[in-house]
Design a protein around this motif. Sequence first.
Motif, PDB file in Angstrom:
ATOM      1  N   VAL A  52      -7.466  -5.648   0.942  1.00  0.00           N
ATOM      2  CA  VAL A  52      -7.844  -6.570   2.015  1.00  0.00           C
ATOM      3  C   VAL A  52      -7.191  -6.153   3.326  1.00  0.00           C
ATOM      4  CG1 VAL A  52      -8.097  -8.435   0.342  1.00  0.00           C
ATOM      5  CG2 VAL A  52      -5.934  -8.173   1.548  1.00  0.00           C
ATOM      6  N   ALA A  53      -7.882  -6.436   4.431  1.00  0.00           N
ATOM      7  CA  ALA A  53      -7.387  -6.070   5.758  1.00  0.00           C
ATOM      8  C   ALA A  53      -7.975  -7.024   6.790  1.00  0.00           C
ATOM      9  CB  ALA A  53      -7.762  -4.626   6.087  1.00  0.00           C
ATOM     10  N   LEU A  54      -7.540  -6.891   8.030  1.00  0.00           N
ATOM     11  CA  LEU A  54      -8.057  -7.733   9.108  1.00  0.00           C
ATOM     12  C   LEU A  54      -9.548  -7.475   9.325  1.00  0.00           C
ATOM     13  CD1 LEU A  54      -5.187  -7.440  11.746  1.00  0.00           C
ATOM     14  CD2 LEU A  54      -5.771  -9.461  10.387  1.00  0.00           C
ATOM     15  N   PRO A  55     -10.295  -8.487   9.724  1.00  0.00           N
ATOM     16  CA  PRO A  55     -11.724  -8.296  10.012  1.00  0.00           C
ATOM     17  C   PRO A  55     -11.932  -7.193  11.048  1.00  0.00           C
ATOM     18  CG  PRO A  55     -11.182 -10.629   9.956  1.00  0.00           C
ATOM     19  CD  PRO A  55      -9.878  -9.895   9.892  1.00  0.00           C
ATOM     20  N   GLY A  56     -12.916  -6.353  10.806  1.00  0.00           N
ATOM     21  CA  GLY A  56     -13.214  -5.253  11.715  1.00  0.00           C
ATOM     22  C   GLY A  56     -12.535  -3.956  11.332  1.00  0.00           C
ATOM     23  N   THR A  57     -11.545  -4.033  10.444  1.00  0.00           N
ATOM     24  CA  THR A  57     -10.853  -2.825   9.990  1.00  0.00           C
ATOM     25  C   THR A  57     -11.679  -2.129   8.917  1.00  0.00           C
ATOM     26  OG1 THR A  57      -8.686  -3.810  10.431  1.00  0.00           O
ATOM     27  CG2 THR A  57      -8.746  -1.930   8.940  1.00  0.00           C
ATOM     28  N   THR A  58     -11.791  -0.817   9.018  1.00  0.00           N
ATOM     29  CA  THR A  58     -12.515  -0.046   8.009  1.00  0.00           C
ATOM     30  C   THR A  58     -11.522   0.747   7.161  1.00  0.00           C
ATOM     31  OG1 THR A  58     -12.792   1.815   9.545  1.00  0.00           O
ATOM     32  CG2 THR A  58     -14.549   0.151   9.472  1.00  0.00           C
ATOM     33  N   THR A 118      -3.076  -1.691   8.571  1.00  0.00           N
ATOM     34  CA  THR A 118      -2.395  -1.945   7.301  1.00  0.00           C
ATOM     35  C   THR A 118      -3.280  -2.797   6.404  1.00  0.00           C
ATOM     36  OG1 THR A 118      -0.222  -1.863   8.370  1.00  0.00           O
ATOM     37  CG2 THR A 118      -0.336  -2.911   6.208  1.00  0.00           C
ATOM     38  N   ALA A 119      -3.310  -2.454   5.133  1.00  0.00           N
ATOM     39  CA  ALA A 119      -4.067  -3.231   4.148  1.00  0.00           C
ATOM     40  C   ALA A 119      -3.113  -3.700   3.057  1.00  0.00           C
ATOM     41  CB  ALA A 119      -5.189  -2.388   3.550  1.00  0.00           C
ATOM     42  N   ALA A 120      -3.570  -4.655   2.278  1.00  0.00           N
ATOM     43  CA  ALA A 120      -2.777  -5.165   1.162  1.00  0.00           C
ATOM     44  C   ALA A 120      -3.643  -5.205  -0.085  1.00  0.00           C
ATOM     45  CB  ALA A 120      -2.247  -6.562   1.472  1.00  0.00           C
ATOM     46  N   ILE A 121      -3.003  -5.069  -1.228  1.00  0.00           N
ATOM     47  CA  ILE A 121      -3.705  -5.291  -2.489  1.00  0.00           C
ATOM     48  C   ILE A 121      -3.353  -6.703  -2.931  1.00  0.00           C
ATOM     49  CG2 ILE A 121      -4.012  -4.569  -4.874  1.00  0.00           C
ATOM     50  CD1 ILE A 121      -3.188  -1.775  -4.073  1.00  0.00           C
ATOM     51  N   ALA A 122      -4.345  -7.557  -2.960  1.00  0.00           N
ATOM     52  CA  ALA A 122      -4.135  -8.965  -3.275  1.00  0.00           C
ATOM     53  C   ALA A 122      -5.392  -9.514  -3.931  1.00  0.00           C
ATOM     54  CB  ALA A 122      -3.783  -9.748  -2.009  1.00  0.00           C
ATOM     55  N   LEU A 148      -9.109 -12.592   5.767  1.00  0.00           N
ATOM     56  CA  LEU A 148      -9.092 -11.138   5.719  1.00  0.00           C
ATOM     57  C   LEU A 148     -10.377 -10.622   5.087  1.00  0.00           C
ATOM     58  CD1 LEU A 148      -5.414 -10.574   4.499  1.00  0.00           C
ATOM     59  CD2 LEU A 148      -6.274 -10.502   6.847  1.00  0.00           C
ATOM     60  N   THR A 149     -10.700  -9.384   5.380  1.00  0.00           N
ATOM     61  CA  THR A 149     -11.899  -8.749   4.840  1.00  0.00           C
ATOM     62  C   THR A 149     -11.552  -7.966   3.575  1.00  0.00           C
ATOM     63  OG1 THR A 149     -12.910  -8.542   7.021  1.00  0.00           O
ATOM     64  CG2 THR A 149     -13.724  -7.071   5.294  1.00  0.00           C
ATOM     65  N   ILE A 150     -12.390  -8.079   2.569  1.00  0.00           N
ATOM     66  CA  ILE A 150     -12.204  -7.294   1.351  1.00  0.00           C
ATOM     67  C   ILE A 150     -12.885  -5.939   1.547  1.00  0.00           C
ATOM     68  CG2 ILE A 150     -12.722  -7.114  -1.110  1.00  0.00           C
ATOM     69  CD1 ILE A 150     -12.570 -10.121  -1.303  1.00  0.00           C
TER      70      ILE A 150
END
Length: 241
Positions: free
Chosen positions: A14-20, A70-74, A84-86
């Motif tokens: 998962v990451a902030l919207p708009g992040t690729t 930055t992304a997270a595994i959640a 957040l965006t998956i």
Amino acid sequence: MLGGEISFLRGALVALPGTTLDQITEIRSHPYVLDQCRTFLSTLGSVSLAQAQDTAGSAKGIKEGGLKTTAAIAGARAAELYNLTILKSGIEDDSNTVTRYVLLSTKAVVPERHLNPVTSVSLVLKNQPGAIHKATAAFALRGLNISKIESRPTSRSITVAKPWEYVIYIDVDGSTADAAVANAIANLHEFAIKVRVLGSYPRYQPPVQPLVGQYGVGLKMIPPLLYLLARAHAINFVGTT
């Protein structure tokens, strides 16, 4: 321990919207979760991995810090709560990976027999021949079934780390109110350096009910019995994978 439950939760990046995905330079999560997603993470090249206290906290930190690379595994629920965006779901190596939730309290509550109780015990065995055999025999000779047994290095457990020293965790059917269970645990002291009763609690598999945990994350797989216990004792759930 007042209760425990095992649930299947799928990991998601998962990451902030708009992040690729190609913009990600760092991935955060609990170290066990990072280890469970090694195959997927190995495909990301030079992305750095950062250990965090838990999965939900990783997602929350990205949201609050506005961390665009930055992304997270959640879990999917964490992504929903923190907007957040998956980027990708189901990234764990083994789809049968489970998380065990336990309900903790400073006060012990012995469950009634009709709840089919189980007792969890941890112990550090003496370095002598047949120590594990003797530990399991303490239960077997009293007709008690061990439903789970595992070992973990003492460095993360109840004693100071020593080479090749492990804590043995045992789940046995019955509660400490049963004479057979109490006597078996007392017997363990003969060949163990340290014995700790983690608690007796009900073995229960009811329909699911949502609960908001310590970090505001809905734990959709928490059973109603644990939900009511948590409400009564004002305590939180802890998840272990």
